[in-house]
Design a protein around this motif. Structure first.
Motif, PDB file in Angstrom:
ATOM      1  N   CYS B 177       0.635   9.179 -10.012  1.00  0.00           N
ATOM      2  CA  CYS B 177      -0.207   8.068  -9.552  1.00  0.00           C
ATOM      3  C   CYS B 177       0.639   7.136  -8.685  1.00  0.00           C
ATOM      4  O   CYS B 177       1.825   7.385  -8.468  1.00  0.00           O
ATOM      5  CB  CYS B 177      -0.811   7.329 -10.732  1.00  0.00           C
ATOM      6  SG  CYS B 177       0.404   6.820 -11.937  1.00  0.00           S
ATOM      7  N   VAL B 178       0.027   6.078  -8.164  1.00  0.00           N
ATOM      8  CA  VAL B 178       0.708   5.267  -7.151  1.00  0.00           C
ATOM      9  C   VAL B 178       1.985   4.642  -7.698  1.00  0.00           C
ATOM     10  O   VAL B 178       3.024   4.638  -7.012  1.00  0.00           O
ATOM     11  CB  VAL B 178      -0.258   4.240  -6.505  1.00  0.00           C
ATOM     12  CG1 VAL B 178      -0.745   3.196  -7.485  1.00  0.00           C
ATOM     13  CG2 VAL B 178       0.387   3.578  -5.304  1.00  0.00           C
ATOM     14  N   VAL B 179       1.952   4.123  -8.906  1.00  0.00           N
ATOM     15  CA  VAL B 179       3.176   3.664  -9.594  1.00  0.00           C
ATOM     16  C   VAL B 179       3.017   3.918 -11.084  1.00  0.00           C
ATOM     17  O   VAL B 179       1.907   3.990 -11.607  1.00  0.00           O
ATOM     18  CB  VAL B 179       3.455   2.146  -9.409  1.00  0.00           C
ATOM     19  CG1 VAL B 179       3.831   1.807  -7.974  1.00  0.00           C
ATOM     20  CG2 VAL B 179       2.276   1.315  -9.874  1.00  0.00           C
ATOM     21  N   SER B 180       4.137   4.008 -11.793  1.00  0.00           N
ATOM     22  CA  SER B 180       4.097   4.174 -13.245  1.00  0.00           C
ATOM     23  C   SER B 180       3.707   2.848 -13.897  1.00  0.00           C
ATOM     24  O   SER B 180       3.880   1.777 -13.304  1.00  0.00           O
ATOM     25  CB  SER B 180       5.475   4.592 -13.742  1.00  0.00           C
ATOM     26  OG  SER B 180       6.395   3.549 -13.490  1.00  0.00           O
ATOM     27  N   LYS B 183       6.542   0.310 -13.985  1.00  0.00           N
ATOM     28  CA  LYS B 183       6.820  -0.507 -12.802  1.00  0.00           C
ATOM     29  C   LYS B 183       5.961  -1.778 -12.812  1.00  0.00           C
ATOM     30  O   LYS B 183       6.403  -2.843 -12.372  1.00  0.00           O
ATOM     31  CB  LYS B 183       6.555   0.333 -11.548  1.00  0.00           C
ATOM     32  CG  LYS B 183       7.220  -0.236 -10.320  1.00  0.00           C
ATOM     33  CD  LYS B 183       7.462   0.813  -9.245  1.00  0.00           C
ATOM     34  CE  LYS B 183       7.991   0.153  -7.985  1.00  0.00           C
ATOM     35  NZ  LYS B 183       8.239   1.117  -6.914  1.00  0.00           N
ATOM     36  N   PRO B 195       2.715  -5.919  -5.306  1.00  0.00           N
ATOM     37  CA  PRO B 195       2.776  -5.996  -3.844  1.00  0.00           C
ATOM     38  C   PRO B 195       1.885  -4.999  -3.103  1.00  0.00           C
ATOM     39  O   PRO B 195       1.758  -5.082  -1.882  1.00  0.00           O
ATOM     40  CB  PRO B 195       4.243  -5.676  -3.559  1.00  0.00           C
ATOM     41  CG  PRO B 195       4.636  -4.754  -4.660  1.00  0.00           C
ATOM     42  CD  PRO B 195       3.856  -5.177  -5.872  1.00  0.00           C
ATOM     43  N   GLY B 196       1.275  -4.057  -3.836  1.00  0.00           N
ATOM     44  CA  GLY B 196       0.502  -3.028  -3.134  1.00  0.00           C
ATOM     45  C   GLY B 196      -0.802  -2.737  -3.857  1.00  0.00           C
ATOM     46  O   GLY B 196      -1.212  -3.459  -4.776  1.00  0.00           O
ATOM     47  N   GLU B 197      -1.461  -1.652  -3.453  1.00  0.00           N
ATOM     48  CA  GLU B 197      -2.705  -1.234  -4.113  1.00  0.00           C
ATOM     49  C   GLU B 197      -2.345  -0.404  -5.335  1.00  0.00           C
ATOM     50  O   GLU B 197      -2.270   0.826  -5.252  1.00  0.00           O
ATOM     51  CB  GLU B 197      -3.580  -0.442  -3.135  1.00  0.00           C
ATOM     52  CG  GLU B 197      -4.062  -1.279  -1.973  1.00  0.00           C
ATOM     53  CD  GLU B 197      -4.995  -0.523  -1.032  1.00  0.00           C
ATOM     54  OE1 GLU B 197      -5.497   0.555  -1.400  1.00  0.00           O
ATOM     55  OE2 GLU B 197      -5.214  -1.024   0.080  1.00  0.00           O
ATOM     56  N   TRP B 198      -2.105  -1.078  -6.435  1.00  0.00           N
ATOM     57  CA  TRP B 198      -1.602  -0.420  -7.632  1.00  0.00           C
ATOM     58  C   TRP B 198      -2.646  -0.299  -8.749  1.00  0.00           C
ATOM     59  O   TRP B 198      -2.707   0.712  -9.433  1.00  0.00           O
ATOM     60  CB  TRP B 198      -0.367  -1.170  -8.178  1.00  0.00           C
ATOM     61  CG  TRP B 198       0.837  -1.093  -7.304  1.00  0.00           C
ATOM     62  CD1 TRP B 198       0.924  -0.572  -6.034  1.00  0.00           C
ATOM     63  CD2 TRP B 198       2.156  -1.555  -7.623  1.00  0.00           C
ATOM     64  NE1 TRP B 198       2.208  -0.691  -5.555  1.00  0.00           N
ATOM     65  CE2 TRP B 198       2.979  -1.281  -6.506  1.00  0.00           C
ATOM     66  CE3 TRP B 198       2.730  -2.177  -8.745  1.00  0.00           C
ATOM     67  CZ2 TRP B 198       4.339  -1.606  -6.482  1.00  0.00           C
ATOM     68  CZ3 TRP B 198       4.087  -2.500  -8.717  1.00  0.00           C
ATOM     69  CH2 TRP B 198       4.885  -2.208  -7.597  1.00  0.00           C
ATOM     70  N   ARG B 204     -13.575  -2.114 -10.030  1.00  0.00           N
ATOM     71  CA  ARG B 204     -12.735  -1.500  -8.995  1.00  0.00           C
ATOM     72  C   ARG B 204     -12.290  -2.517  -7.941  1.00  0.00           C
ATOM     73  O   ARG B 204     -12.118  -2.198  -6.759  1.00  0.00           O
ATOM     74  CB  ARG B 204     -13.437  -0.313  -8.332  1.00  0.00           C
ATOM     75  CG  ARG B 204     -12.435   0.773  -7.922  1.00  0.00           C
ATOM     76  CD  ARG B 204     -13.003   1.966  -7.244  1.00  0.00           C
ATOM     77  NE  ARG B 204     -11.928   2.627  -6.510  1.00  0.00           N
ATOM     78  CZ  ARG B 204     -11.155   3.608  -6.995  1.00  0.00           C
ATOM     79  NH1 ARG B 204     -11.373   4.099  -8.192  1.00  0.00           N
ATOM     80  NH2 ARG B 204     -10.167   4.119  -6.288  1.00  0.00           N
ATOM     81  N   LEU B 235      -2.267   8.016  -6.089  1.00  0.00           N
ATOM     82  CA  LEU B 235      -1.514   7.895  -4.843  1.00  0.00           C
ATOM     83  C   LEU B 235      -2.532   7.935  -3.697  1.00  0.00           C
ATOM     84  O   LEU B 235      -3.388   8.816  -3.647  1.00  0.00           O
ATOM     85  CB  LEU B 235      -0.490   9.033  -4.721  1.00  0.00           C
ATOM     86  CG  LEU B 235       0.427   8.982  -3.500  1.00  0.00           C
ATOM     87  CD1 LEU B 235       1.208   7.685  -3.406  1.00  0.00           C
ATOM     88  CD2 LEU B 235       1.390  10.156  -3.486  1.00  0.00           C
ATOM     89  N   GLY B 236      -2.452   6.932  -2.810  1.00  0.00           N
ATOM     90  CA  GLY B 236      -3.477   6.760  -1.777  1.00  0.00           C
ATOM     91  C   GLY B 236      -4.189   5.424  -1.937  1.00  0.00           C
ATOM     92  O   GLY B 236      -4.882   4.983  -1.027  1.00  0.00           O
ATOM     93  N   ASN B 242      -8.070   6.219   2.770  1.00  0.00           N
ATOM     94  CA  ASN B 242      -6.646   6.564   2.727  1.00  0.00           C
ATOM     95  C   ASN B 242      -6.373   7.786   1.857  1.00  0.00           C
ATOM     96  O   ASN B 242      -5.259   8.005   1.393  1.00  0.00           O
ATOM     97  CB  ASN B 242      -5.822   5.351   2.281  1.00  0.00           C
ATOM     98  CG  ASN B 242      -5.738   4.310   3.379  1.00  0.00           C
ATOM     99  OD1 ASN B 242      -5.769   4.645   4.557  1.00  0.00           O
ATOM    100  ND2 ASN B 242      -5.663   3.047   2.998  1.00  0.00           N
ATOM    101  N   SER B 243      -7.426   8.589   1.635  1.00  0.00           N
ATOM    102  CA  SER B 243      -7.304   9.890   0.965  1.00  0.00           C
ATOM    103  C   SER B 243      -6.814   9.784  -0.472  1.00  0.00           C
ATOM    104  O   SER B 243      -6.045  10.629  -0.929  1.00  0.00           O
ATOM    105  CB  SER B 243      -6.383  10.827   1.765  1.00  0.00           C
ATOM    106  OG  SER B 243      -6.792  10.897   3.105  1.00  0.00           O
ATOM    107  N   GLY B 247      -4.530  12.130  -4.111  1.00  0.00           N
ATOM    108  CA  GLY B 247      -3.765  11.699  -5.285  1.00  0.00           C
ATOM    109  C   GLY B 247      -4.460  12.136  -6.567  1.00  0.00           C
ATOM    110  O   GLY B 247      -3.824  12.601  -7.515  1.00  0.00           O
TER     111      GLY B 247
END
Lengths: 361, 361
Positions: B177-180, B183, B195-198, B204, B235-236, B242-243, B247
């Motif tokens: 996935c995008v981050v654990s 994190k 800082p991101g789309e986590w 949603r 991820l994405g 962004n697909s 992920g």
């Protein structure tokens, strides 16, 4: 416009035979392109024919060469595609490892000196038909910009994975980068902006103009020795904060398992000197781990639960394979979709080789 | 604060022995945690000890049980972890398939009735030490929200891949996935925004408050039968454009190769009833495909070219493994980093089990 599956197949068989492939090889090549069109993956269907034909004319693809097995162990095989079409070598390799996996439980193949091999999913489908689980990978031309880089280096590197389920298998089949070059072309044709973080220029600034993105990709993928500026992003997009280095990691894994393991060109080097792609296929027998019917039922139950999760109103949850198998049913009935340009190319090739072109409707 | 590797190892061996593991199993478990701390993956190091201890107390982990091989073919093995630590069963399985791959070229293992197995990279390192290429996968508790869904269902599902290179191997090791979740915890501890789309909530909507995200994950991962709202993104990120379905596809591949193939719980079902994880390991012999020294040299050359690509000014291009091996060198010399909370827990466990706690500096 649409043409019927049977007519498309006949046309392709005739064209490939006229181009110098054996009858058996022509049938197989026709099947791979018809299969892509049936599953709605037009970018890998008959619209590739003119491109394949050009590579045959240039001598990049050698239709009379035979793929051969170089080396074998009970679970592994190394195949030399001998510069013929990637499809021919990869079918040979996949059939060989299917045999092996029925005895040892698992087997892998690496294919060197190869060319484009069509959709990666074609080979995982072969595995599924034999009752096995399959994975297929290929490197490609350089299109993809690593995290923080400003030039393309990695291939769009396809990954396919098939697992038995009902009413159709789980079928994940696509480029490992954020989108394939083909998807950017579709947007350019329609004059649409790119809707996500798909491509960057030589300063790593996001590009949303589809035609500009297409130019960037063409330069990256086909120009030898020239300064390359920008390309497609890895899965994760333009920002390290969204873990685009994980997308880069996935792409690098495929570079290692294809170009490096095959001792062929890595994606970055397919633009200069020898043009060769490499492929990796793995199959294993799920029956070793449990009753195949139970595994299939369990996979189906999980995928159905995913499809039925609570979701954003008005949206649907699709599982890999759902789109392709829905299109397959439609296209088998109505015929495959062909765009005007591809049909025009079919006519030109048909005229040149004296092969009659199917009627469209 | 830091503690020396040797002292950490001795402490962990003593604690595991007091918790009822055999001397041999205690040494191995200590090694897996020390290895994670040395490579800078603190989330999987000694800070997990209190959590493992709690699972032992609750009876989820059974220290005296022995992992056993249920079934074998020349290339496959099915292992029952027998509800002991995942590390013990996965080392058994990996050593077994290393032996097999030296004869057949490739081998895979599935481990059922397992628990958390530490870092996935530990097993690909075992393969590398034996001269083989390795892949290791595990499912986890449910944390990850599929494309368009509003509830967690998929695991963060780790993927590790190791390939020989200099000065250190290529080592990709992390959540798909995008981050654990770990994190996100780090950001919550530091009071930083994500800082991101986590992560997203039950509508949603993107969540950037790290503490709120941590609450969402805790509910998703540990609450039985309750309505789950939101979780970590694939991820994405948050957008189909962004697909992020790619992920999701990667996560589902791991669900199929672990919980489904092992006939254990899928990630979504590890919160209720029996708590079991499943693992998948694959190893193959690169020497079958070519001279291992040449393959290593070619991989190194490719990775060096990636590191040296033109890039955004002020940024660096890191290749998977660079960070871990840089930290490894530092931590072997200076000792591993331990935070206050983990050190406090070490003291409590030490007091309770009469094990002396290493000095920190």
């Amino acid at each position: 416009m649409r043409i019927k599956e049977k007519a498309e197949r006949q046309y392709l068989q005739d064209v490939f035979t006229k181009l110098g492939f054996s009858a058996e090889d022509s049938d197989l090549l026709a099947d791979t392109l018809v299969d892509a069109d049936l599953r709605g993956i037009s970018s890998h269907g008959i619209q590739r024919l003119a491109w394949y034909r050009r590579m045959i004319k240039e001598g990049t693809i050698k239709p009379q060469n035979k793929a051969k097995i170089i080396r074998e162990l009970p679970g592994t095989v190394l195949v030399d595609a001998n510069q013929n079409m990637g499809q021919l070598a990869t079918v040979l390799a996949t059939n060989k490892i299917i045999e092996k996996a029925k005895r040892t439980g698992v087997a892998i193949a690496v294919i060197r000196n190869s060319n484009h091999f069509g959709t990666a999913g074609y080979y995982t489908c072969l595995a599924l038909k034999a009752g096995l689980v399959g994975i297929a990978l290929t490197n490609t031309r350089p299109l993809v910009v690593p995290t923080n880089a400003t030039q393309a280096f990695l291939g769009s590197n396809a990954f396919a994975f098939g697992f038995p389920a009902s009413p159709h298998p789980f079928m994940f089949d696509g480029a490992t980068c954020v989108v394939s070059g083909g998807k950017i072309q579709v947007h350019a044709k329609k004059g649409e902006k790119l809707p996500g973080e798909w491509a960057v220029d030589g300063q790593r600034q996001l590009v949303t103009d589809a035609e500009k993105a297409e130019d960037i990709l063409a330069t990256a993928a086909f120009t030898e020795g020239e300064q390359k500026g920008g390309g497609v992003l890895t899965l994760g997009g333009n920002s390290e904060a969204n873990s685009n280095y994980k997308g880069m990691g996935n792409s690098l894994v495929i570079e290692l398992l294809t170009g490096i393991l095959a001792q062929g060109s890595i994606s970055a080097d397919t633009v200069s000197g020898k043009h060769d792609f490499s492929q990796f296929v793995m199959v294993f027998d799920p029956a070793f781990f449990g009753d195949p019917e139970v595994l299939k039922k369990d996979a189906t139950a999980m995928l159905d639960r995913v499809r039925q999760l609570e979701h954003v109103p008005g949206k649907e949850i699709w599982v890999p394979g759902d789109r392709e198998y829905r299109l397959l049913a439609t296209n088998q009935e109505k015929g495959v979709l062909i765009d005007k340009k591809a049909y025009q190319e079919m006519k030109e090739i048909g005229d040149e080789l004296a092969v009659s072109v199917p009627q469209s409707n």
